[in-house]
Design a protein around this motif. Sequence first.
Motif, PDB file in Angstrom:
ATOM      1  N   PHE A   1       0.863  -1.185   0.000  1.00 52.46           N
ATOM      2  CA  PHE A   1       0.000   0.000   0.000  1.00 52.46           C
ATOM      3  C   PHE A   1       0.895   1.228   0.000  1.00 52.46           C
ATOM      4  CE2 PHE A   1      -2.372   3.328   2.272  1.00 52.46           C
ATOM      5  CZ  PHE A   1      -3.542   3.350   1.542  1.00 52.46           C
ATOM      6  N   LEU A   2       0.526   2.232  -0.776  1.00 53.33           N
ATOM      7  CA  LEU A   2       1.253   3.497  -0.835  1.00 53.33           C
ATOM      8  C   LEU A   2       0.250   4.612  -1.023  1.00 53.33           C
ATOM      9  CD1 LEU A   2       3.755   5.337  -1.153  1.00 53.33           C
ATOM     10  CD2 LEU A   2       3.819   4.659  -3.557  1.00 53.33           C
TER      11      LEU A   2
ATOM     12  N   ILE B   1       3.466   4.134   3.710  1.00 54.29           N
ATOM     13  CA  ILE B   1       4.079   3.104   2.862  1.00 54.29           C
ATOM     14  C   ILE B   1       4.058   1.793   3.641  1.00 54.29           C
ATOM     15  CG2 ILE B   1       6.126   2.354   1.606  1.00 54.29           C
ATOM     16  CD1 ILE B   1       7.011   5.276   1.495  1.00 54.29           C
ATOM     17  N   VAL B   2       3.500   0.771   3.028  1.00 49.25           N
ATOM     18  CA  VAL B   2       3.432  -0.556   3.638  1.00 49.25           C
ATOM     19  C   VAL B   2       4.240  -1.505   2.766  1.00 49.25           C
ATOM     20  CG1 VAL B   2       1.927  -2.420   4.386  1.00 49.25           C
ATOM     21  CG2 VAL B   2       1.147  -0.042   4.572  1.00 49.25           C
ATOM     22  N   SER B   3       5.325  -2.033   3.328  1.00 48.77           N
ATOM     23  CA  SER B   3       6.199  -2.895   2.541  1.00 48.77           C
ATOM     24  C   SER B   3       7.027  -3.798   3.448  1.00 48.77           C
ATOM     25  CB  SER B   3       7.147  -2.056   1.686  1.00 48.77           C
ATOM     26  OG  SER B   3       8.103  -2.865   1.044  1.00 48.77           O
ATOM     27  N   ASP B   4       6.830  -5.097   3.323  1.00 48.07           N
ATOM     28  CA  ASP B   4       7.691  -6.029   4.044  1.00 48.07           C
ATOM     29  C   ASP B   4       9.109  -5.981   3.489  1.00 48.07           C
ATOM     30  OD1 ASP B   4       5.802  -6.936   5.858  1.00 48.07           O
ATOM     31  OD2 ASP B   4       5.270  -8.712   4.692  1.00 48.07           O
ATOM     32  N   ALA B   5       9.237  -5.884   2.171  1.00 48.08           N
ATOM     33  CA  ALA B   5      10.560  -5.889   1.538  1.00 48.08           C
ATOM     34  C   ALA B   5      11.420  -4.720   2.015  1.00 48.08           C
ATOM     35  CB  ALA B   5      10.416  -5.848   0.023  1.00 48.08           C
TER      36      ALA B   5
ATOM     37  N   GLN C   1       4.365   7.188   7.872  1.00 51.30           N
ATOM     38  CA  GLN C   1       3.888   5.924   8.414  1.00 51.30           C
ATOM     39  C   GLN C   1       4.511   4.837   7.548  1.00 51.30           C
ATOM     40  OE1 GLN C   1      -0.354   6.638   8.018  1.00 51.30           O
ATOM     41  NE2 GLN C   1      -0.479   7.356  10.127  1.00 51.30           N
ATOM     42  N   ALA C   2       5.607   4.264   8.025  1.00 54.88           N
ATOM     43  CA  ALA C   2       6.345   3.249   7.277  1.00 54.88           C
ATOM     44  C   ALA C   2       6.193   1.927   8.018  1.00 54.88           C
ATOM     45  CB  ALA C   2       7.813   3.653   7.165  1.00 54.88           C
ATOM     46  N   TRP C   3       5.325   1.074   7.506  1.00 54.24           N
ATOM     47  CA  TRP C   3       4.937  -0.135   8.216  1.00 54.24           C
ATOM     48  C   TRP C   3       5.184  -1.394   7.401  1.00 54.24           C
ATOM     49  CZ3 TRP C   3      -0.333   2.592   8.882  1.00 54.24           C
ATOM     50  CH2 TRP C   3      -0.282   3.504   9.938  1.00 54.24           C
ATOM     51  N   THR C   4       5.314  -2.518   8.124  1.00 54.29           N
ATOM     52  CA  THR C   4       5.262  -3.832   7.486  1.00 54.29           C
ATOM     53  C   THR C   4       3.792  -4.176   7.285  1.00 54.29           C
ATOM     54  OG1 THR C   4       5.179  -5.011   9.583  1.00 54.29           O
ATOM     55  CG2 THR C   4       7.379  -4.585   8.646  1.00 54.29           C
TER      56      THR C   4
ATOM     57  N   GLN D   1       2.051  -4.963  10.628  1.00 53.56           N
ATOM     58  CA  GLN D   1       1.792  -3.745  11.406  1.00 53.56           C
ATOM     59  C   GLN D   1       0.614  -2.978  10.841  1.00 53.56           C
ATOM     60  OE1 GLN D   1       5.733  -2.108  10.926  1.00 53.56           O
ATOM     61  NE2 GLN D   1       6.281  -2.578  13.054  1.00 53.56           N
ATOM     62  N   TRP D   2       0.534  -2.910   9.525  1.00 55.14           N
ATOM     63  CA  TRP D   2      -0.559  -2.205   8.855  1.00 55.14           C
ATOM     64  C   TRP D   2      -1.895  -2.892   9.148  1.00 55.14           C
ATOM     65  CZ3 TRP D   2      -2.568  -3.054   3.431  1.00 55.14           C
ATOM     66  CH2 TRP D   2      -3.360  -1.992   2.999  1.00 55.14           C
ATOM     67  N   GLU D   3      -1.907  -4.214   9.080  1.00 52.74           N
ATOM     68  CA  GLU D   3      -3.130  -4.961   9.368  1.00 52.74           C
ATOM     69  C   GLU D   3      -3.608  -4.703  10.796  1.00 52.74           C
ATOM     70  OE1 GLU D   3      -5.067  -6.625   7.310  1.00 52.74           O
ATOM     71  OE2 GLU D   3      -3.729  -6.360   5.602  1.00 52.74           O
ATOM     72  N   LYS D   4      -2.683  -4.670  11.740  1.00 50.50           N
ATOM     73  CA  LYS D   4      -3.046  -4.381  13.146  1.00 50.50           C
ATOM     74  C   LYS D   4      -3.640  -2.977  13.280  1.00 50.50           C
ATOM     75  CE  LYS D   4       0.380  -7.412  15.237  1.00 50.50           C
ATOM     76  NZ  LYS D   4       1.660  -7.466  15.962  1.00 50.50           N
ATOM     77  N   LYS D   5      -3.051  -2.013  12.588  1.00 52.19           N
ATOM     78  CA  LYS D   5      -3.557  -0.636  12.637  1.00 52.19           C
ATOM     79  C   LYS D   5      -4.957  -0.560  12.045  1.00 52.19           C
ATOM     80  CE  LYS D   5       0.486   1.357  13.746  1.00 52.19           C
ATOM     81  NZ  LYS D   5       0.754   1.945  15.034  1.00 52.19           N
TER      82      LYS D   5
END
Length: 99
Positions: free
Chosen positions: A29-30, A47-51, A85-88, A91-95
């Motif tokens: 997600f961006l 920005i949501v990125s595991d990588a 907001q720079a999340w994995t 973390q994003w799912e929890k938010k």
Amino acid sequence: MEETNDTAQLSVAEQVEIQCGKSFPSTEFLQVVDQSDGCGAKLLVTIVSDAAFEKVPLIQRHRKVQKVLKDAGFGMDIVHAVTIQAWTVSQWEKKKNAT
């Protein structure tokens, strides 16, 4: 920021989103939101990125995003405040589930 014909008509938020998309291509997600009533001086960058962010400390995540903005020419003369907001993904799912 050097403007091209492609970016000249875009808002600051849209230009920042494009730059972040190029720099963080493996994003779940961006989103970049202009919180300054259209002038682009205050942005919310999500920005949501595991990588990009898995096992990376929060301060380093923010520095990565700030470097992208700086390298793209979005200095203090253009963007005065940035909330990052720079999340994995987890973390994003929890938010999302907390609201």
